[in-house]
Scaffold this active site. Structure first.
Site, PDB file in Angstrom:
ATOM      1  N   ARG A  47      49.159  -7.906  17.467  1.00  0.00           N
ATOM      2  CA  ARG A  47      48.315  -8.887  18.179  1.00  0.00           C
ATOM      3  C   ARG A  47      46.874  -8.656  17.750  1.00  0.00           C
ATOM      4  O   ARG A  47      46.414  -7.514  17.690  1.00  0.00           O
ATOM      5  CB  ARG A  47      48.438  -8.725  19.693  1.00  0.00           C
ATOM      6  N   LYS A  61      36.418   1.687  12.455  1.00  0.00           N
ATOM      7  CA  LYS A  61      35.581   2.172  11.342  1.00  0.00           C
ATOM      8  C   LYS A  61      35.487   1.123  10.237  1.00  0.00           C
ATOM      9  O   LYS A  61      34.977   1.394   9.156  1.00  0.00           O
ATOM     10  CB  LYS A  61      36.202   3.451  10.752  1.00  0.00           C
ATOM     11  N   HIS A  98      52.050 -17.734  19.262  1.00  0.00           N
ATOM     12  CA  HIS A  98      52.668 -16.598  19.977  1.00  0.00           C
ATOM     13  C   HIS A  98      54.173 -16.900  20.013  1.00  0.00           C
ATOM     14  O   HIS A  98      54.751 -17.207  21.049  1.00  0.00           O
ATOM     15  CB  HIS A  98      52.075 -16.517  21.382  1.00  0.00           C
ATOM     16  N   ARG A 154      52.481  -7.513  29.074  1.00  0.00           N
ATOM     17  CA  ARG A 154      53.872  -7.900  28.873  1.00  0.00           C
ATOM     18  C   ARG A 154      54.356  -7.760  27.438  1.00  0.00           C
ATOM     19  O   ARG A 154      55.433  -7.203  27.191  1.00  0.00           O
ATOM     20  CB  ARG A 154      54.087  -9.371  29.305  1.00  0.00           C
ATOM     21  N   THR A 155      53.623  -8.307  26.490  1.00  0.00           N
ATOM     22  CA  THR A 155      54.172  -8.393  25.129  1.00  0.00           C
ATOM     23  C   THR A 155      54.363  -6.999  24.533  1.00  0.00           C
ATOM     24  O   THR A 155      55.423  -6.680  23.987  1.00  0.00           O
ATOM     25  CB  THR A 155      53.248  -9.251  24.242  1.00  0.00           C
TER      26      THR A 155
HETATM   27  N1   CP Z   1      52.382 -13.493  27.978  1.00  0.00           N
HETATM   28  C1   CP Z   1      51.633 -12.551  27.355  1.00  0.00           C
HETATM   29  O1   CP Z   1      51.381 -12.620  26.145  1.00  0.00           O
HETATM   30  O2   CP Z   1      51.202 -11.556  28.179  1.00  0.00           O
HETATM   31  P1   CP Z   1      50.340 -10.305  27.735  1.00  0.00           P
HETATM   32  O3   CP Z   1      48.990 -10.842  27.280  1.00  0.00           O
HETATM   33  O4   CP Z   1      50.243  -9.425  28.943  1.00  0.00           O
HETATM   34  O5   CP Z   1      51.042  -9.648  26.585  1.00  0.00           O
END
Ligand code: CP
Length: 309
Positions: free
Chosen positions: A108, A87, A136, A58-59
């Site tokens: 991320r 590396k 998040h 999603r993100t």
């Molecule tokens: N909600 C969320 O962060 O989903 P993903 O891990 O799929 O990005």
């Protein structure tokens, strides 16, 4: 919200209530615009880099969708294995390098604090899309937008947060935003997955009512909303401990019948077994609508960070 121009987005505690209300308005405008046309030209010529050192559906895809709907371009690194991190390149050097290509970076990474490290090194705004069990913030923004749409108001809500509250970065960020609206918060988790003490004491200092419990039914019966999270297997050093707690809380249609009232159900997803498939058709099950809202909110955020809203 003009205050977000050029800013890094790293933590749920960086927003004011005015920021959130402004973001909700802009996201709502974006949603209306996309009903009239497929894409806008607000960020034409701008480039977003998505750097994902941890899996995501999603993100990453919603940020990339958001940028393309705004008329911008995307460059993407979907795994650590496919980059020079494999590396031994540091997060800081990666961010410095990608700053030479892109106008904004979404990152991320499995380590708490890594997004801040990237932001300190980068010369363009950095957005934290999840740093380990830390924060998040953009998920919290879309959760907040979803509540406004589903329930009409954010004020004085009673919310039950359920599941892995120790490792859940979404709940860590979300409570910061809910506290701006004087929410009452139940924290429902197994004893070893409680919300970190640093977060609960901070909420108490702000005067937020919280109760920690293992009794989901009692908490849900007093809540307008339950926010369900996955037990995060990947954060357990000892997998026997994971096996002991997995499946601790399951929302199914029998549970909802016992509640004898309508309740709104959110989940940041992905789910494993904590919401049964038979709940998906329940009118209050808002988690796939929540997914869609991620595009509008991330469009709003990108436009604001780039100084176009
Ligand atoms: N909600 C969320 O962060 O989903 P993903 O891990 O799929 O990005």
């Amino acid at each position: 919200m003009a205050g977000l121009k050029g800013k890094d987005i790293l933590h749920g505690n960086q927003f004011s209530r005015k920021d959130i209300d402004g973001m909700i308005q802009i996201a709502s405008d974006m949603e209306k615009e996309l009903k009239k046309k497929d894409s806008l030209t607000l960020l034409k010529g701008k480039i977003l880099a998505t750097l994902f050192f941890e899996p995501s559906t999603r993100t990453r895809l919603s940020f990339e969708t958001a940028m393309q709907r705004l008329g911008g371009g995307v460059i993407s690194m979907a795994s650590a294995e496919g980059s020079s991190a494999a590396k031994g390149e540091t997060v800081g050097d990666t961010a410095k390098t990608v700053s030479q290509y892109a106008d904004v970076i979404v990152i991320r990474h499995p380590r708490i604090g890594s997004a801040k490290e990237a932001a300190d090194a980068a010369s363009v705004p950095v957005i934290n899309a999840g740093d380990g069990a830390g924060q998040h913030p953009t998920q919290a923004l879309l959760d907040t937008y979803t509540i406004r749409k589903e329930l009409g108001s954010l004020k004085n809500l009673t919310v039950s947060m359920v599941g892995d509250l120790k490792n859940g970065r979404t709940v860590h960020a979300f409570v910061e935003l809910l506290s701006l609206y004087q929410a009452r918060l139940y924290f429902v988790s197994p004893g070893n997955l409680r919300m970190p003490e640093e977060i609960t004491s901070n909420l108490k200092q702000k005067g937020i009512w919280i109760e920690e419990t293992e009794d989901l039914e009692k908490a849900a019966s007093e809540s307008a909303l339950i926010y369900v999270t996955r037990i995060q297997k990947e954060r357990f050093a000892d997998l026997t401990e994971y096996e002991r707690v997995k499946g601790s809380y399951v929302i199914d249609s029998k549970f909802l019948q016992r509640l004898k009232k309508k309740i709104t159900i959110l989940h940041p997803l992905p789910r494993v077994d904590e919401i049964s498939l038979d709940v998906d058709s329940y009118p209050g099950a808002a988690y796939f609508r929540q997914v869609r809202n991620g595009v509008f909110v991330r469009m709003a955020l990108l436009a604001m960070v780039m100084g176009r809203r």
